[in-house]
Design a protein around this motif. Structure first.
Motif, short mmCIF file in Angstrom:
data_model
loop_
_atom_site.label_atom_id
_atom_site.label_comp_id
_atom_site.label_asym_id
_atom_site.label_seq_id
_atom_site.Cartn_x
_atom_site.Cartn_y
_atom_site.Cartn_z
N SER A 98 0.65 -1.12 -0.17
CA SER A 98 0.02 0.28 0.43
C SER A 98 0.95 1.26 -0.10
O SER A 98 2.05 1.97 1.28
N ALA A 99 0.65 2.23 -0.42
CA ALA A 99 1.23 3.33 -1.36
C ALA A 99 0.60 4.32 -1.65
O ALA A 99 -0.56 4.04 -2.14
N PRO A 100 0.28 6.19 -1.70
CA PRO A 100 -0.36 6.48 -2.00
C PRO A 100 -0.90 6.12 -3.31
O PRO A 100 -1.85 6.94 -3.53
N SER A 101 -0.35 5.85 -4.25
CA SER A 101 -0.17 6.02 -5.53
C SER A 101 -0.69 4.65 -6.52
O SER A 101 -0.89 3.88 -7.16
N ARG A 102 -0.19 3.32 -5.25
CA ARG A 102 -0.83 1.95 -5.73
C ARG A 102 -1.05 1.19 -4.73
O ARG A 102 -0.42 1.65 -3.40
N ILE A 103 -2.29 -0.22 -5.10
CA ILE A 103 -2.59 -0.62 -3.79
C ILE A 103 -2.47 -1.51 -3.91
O ILE A 103 -2.92 -2.25 -5.53
N ALA A 104 -1.84 -2.71 -3.38
CA ALA A 104 -2.26 -4.21 -4.55
C ALA A 104 -1.99 -5.54 -3.83
O ALA A 104 -2.61 -5.49 -2.33
N ILE A 105 -3.43 -6.04 -4.35
CA ILE A 105 -4.31 -7.03 -3.33
C ILE A 105 -3.56 -8.52 -3.99
O ILE A 105 -3.86 -8.84 -4.71
N LYS A 106 -3.10 -9.86 -2.37
CA LYS A 106 -3.52 -11.26 -2.73
C LYS A 106 -4.82 -11.58 -2.83
O LYS A 106 -5.46 -11.47 -1.74
N LEU A 107 -5.69 -12.07 -4.16
CA LEU A 107 -6.79 -12.15 -3.64
C LEU A 107 -6.84 -14.25 -4.11
O LEU A 107 -6.98 -14.25 -5.15
N ASP A 108 -7.36 -14.84 -3.95
CA ASP A 108 -7.74 -15.80 -3.49
C ASP A 108 -9.46 -16.04 -3.23
O ASP A 108 -9.95 -16.20 -2.63
N PHE A 109 -9.34 -16.98 -4.73
CA PHE A 109 -10.96 -17.65 -4.52
C PHE A 109 -11.22 -18.97 -3.90
O PHE A 109 -9.86 -20.38 -4.59
N ILE A 110 -12.13 -20.02 -3.15
CA ILE A 110 -12.29 -21.02 -2.99
C ILE A 110 -13.33 -21.89 -3.22
O ILE A 110 -13.33 -22.74 -4.30
N ARG A 111 -14.49 -20.71 -3.55
CA ARG A 111 -15.75 -21.25 -4.70
C ARG A 111 -16.40 -20.06 -5.13
O ARG A 111 -15.96 -19.89 -4.82
N PRO A 112 -16.42 -20.20 -6.22
CA PRO A 112 -17.51 -21.87 -6.73
C PRO A 112 -15.87 -22.11 -7.33
O PRO A 112 -16.70 -23.45 -8.31
N PHE A 113 -15.03 -21.19 -7.94
CA PHE A 113 -13.96 -21.60 -8.70
C PHE A 113 -13.07 -21.54 -8.04
O PHE A 113 -12.61 -20.56 -7.40
N GLU A 114 -11.79 -22.04 -7.63
CA GLU A 114 -10.63 -21.73 -7.54
C GLU A 114 -9.65 -21.18 -8.05
O GLU A 114 -8.99 -21.44 -9.26
N GLY A 115 -9.06 -20.04 -7.29
CA GLY A 115 -8.45 -18.76 -8.28
C GLY A 115 -7.45 -18.68 -7.52
O GLY A 115 -7.55 -18.17 -6.40
N HIS A 116 -6.07 -17.87 -7.67
CA HIS A 116 -5.36 -16.84 -7.59
C HIS A 116 -4.93 -16.22 -8.04
O HIS A 116 -4.43 -16.45 -9.48
N ASN A 117 -5.08 -14.67 -7.51
CA ASN A 117 -4.70 -14.03 -8.68
C ASN A 117 -4.44 -12.48 -7.98
O ASN A 117 -4.24 -12.54 -6.58
N VAL A 118 -3.55 -11.50 -8.75
CA VAL A 118 -3.22 -9.65 -7.74
C VAL A 118 -3.83 -9.26 -8.46
O VAL A 118 -4.26 -9.24 -9.32
N THR A 119 -4.66 -8.71 -7.43
CA THR A 119 -5.18 -7.33 -7.72
C THR A 119 -4.53 -6.06 -7.49
O THR A 119 -3.39 -5.95 -6.50
N GLU A 120 -4.52 -4.95 -8.99
CA GLU A 120 -3.62 -3.52 -8.21
C GLU A 120 -4.56 -2.25 -8.58
O GLU A 120 -5.76 -2.45 -9.63
N PHE A 121 -4.88 -1.39 -7.63
CA PHE A 121 -5.36 0.15 -7.85
C PHE A 121 -3.74 0.80 -7.46
O PHE A 121 -3.45 0.70 -7.45
N THR A 122 -4.28 1.42 -9.10
CA THR A 122 -3.33 2.93 -8.60
C THR A 122 -4.28 3.94 -9.03
O THR A 122 -5.37 3.89 -9.50
N PHE A 123 -3.84 5.16 -8.38
CA PHE A 123 -3.98 6.46 -8.35
C PHE A 123 -3.18 6.94 -8.61
O PHE A 123 -1.97 7.29 -8.50
#
Length: 179
Positions: A98-123
């Motif tokens: 987390s920085a003033p211009s960017r937030i990174a998030i580890k995103l893990d879905f369990i159901r309905p389907f398993e998935g492992h992603n990275v999400t990023e917001f930039t400002f």
């Protein structure tokens, strides 16, 4: 005649299964919007998972959605876990940077389907407003590749990102203090 039909069906299914192997090994979804507010007014709405209820496109899809917050109150180390109906499924998010211009998030879905992603917001400040970009990247396993033949994942997820960004814009602009 039945044998020819059966062979045609088998050939079609084999073709679809083979075609799935040619799909990309990764998923990338990206959407942006311009918000008439400074980055400092938008950043806290993303950096604090408690604030997501005001703008996330998934928060109202299940009135009985179960939420668990742990880790840091906000920023790096903040964790949000959810479990709900089939519209929202279940999963876990953790802010990894987390920085003033960017937030990174580890995103893990369990159901309905398993998935492992990275999400990023930039400002990014731009002409008196802020360009907010929401990106999700992750691997596409064979099942995801097969699904992508019939479902445009960029369109499906992107529609939710667009709704979330519109909600985020409304929320941030309504909280903006007059100059």
């Amino acid at each position: 005649m039945i044998r020819k039909i059966a062979l045609a069906v088998v050939a079609f299914v084999a073709g679809v299964l083979l075609y799935a192997t040619t799909k990309p090994d990764s998923l990338h979804v990206e959407r942006s919007t311009s918000v008439q507010a400074p980055p400092g007014a938008i950043h806290p709405l993303v950096n604090d998972f408690h604030a997501w209820r005001s703008w996330s496109p998934w928060e109202n899809r299940d009135p009985a959605l179960e939420r668990t917050f742990s880790g840091a109150a906000s920023g790096k180390g903040a964790v949000y876990e959810w479990s709900g109906n089939n519209d929202v499924g279940s999963g876990r998010m953790e802010i990894t940077d987390s920085a003033p211009s960017r937030i990174a998030i580890k995103l893990d879905f369990i159901r309905p389907f398993e998935g492992h992603n990275v999400t990023e917001f930039t400002f990014a400040p731009k002409d008196g407003s802020t360009s907010v970009t929401w990106v999700m990247d992750g691997p596409s396993n064979y099942v995801a590749k097969l699904m992508s033949i019939f479902i445009d994942m960029d369109d499906m997820i992107g529609t939710d990102f667009e709704a979330g960004l519109a909600n985020l814009k409304t929320t941030a602009e309504s909280k903006r203090q007059p100059s």
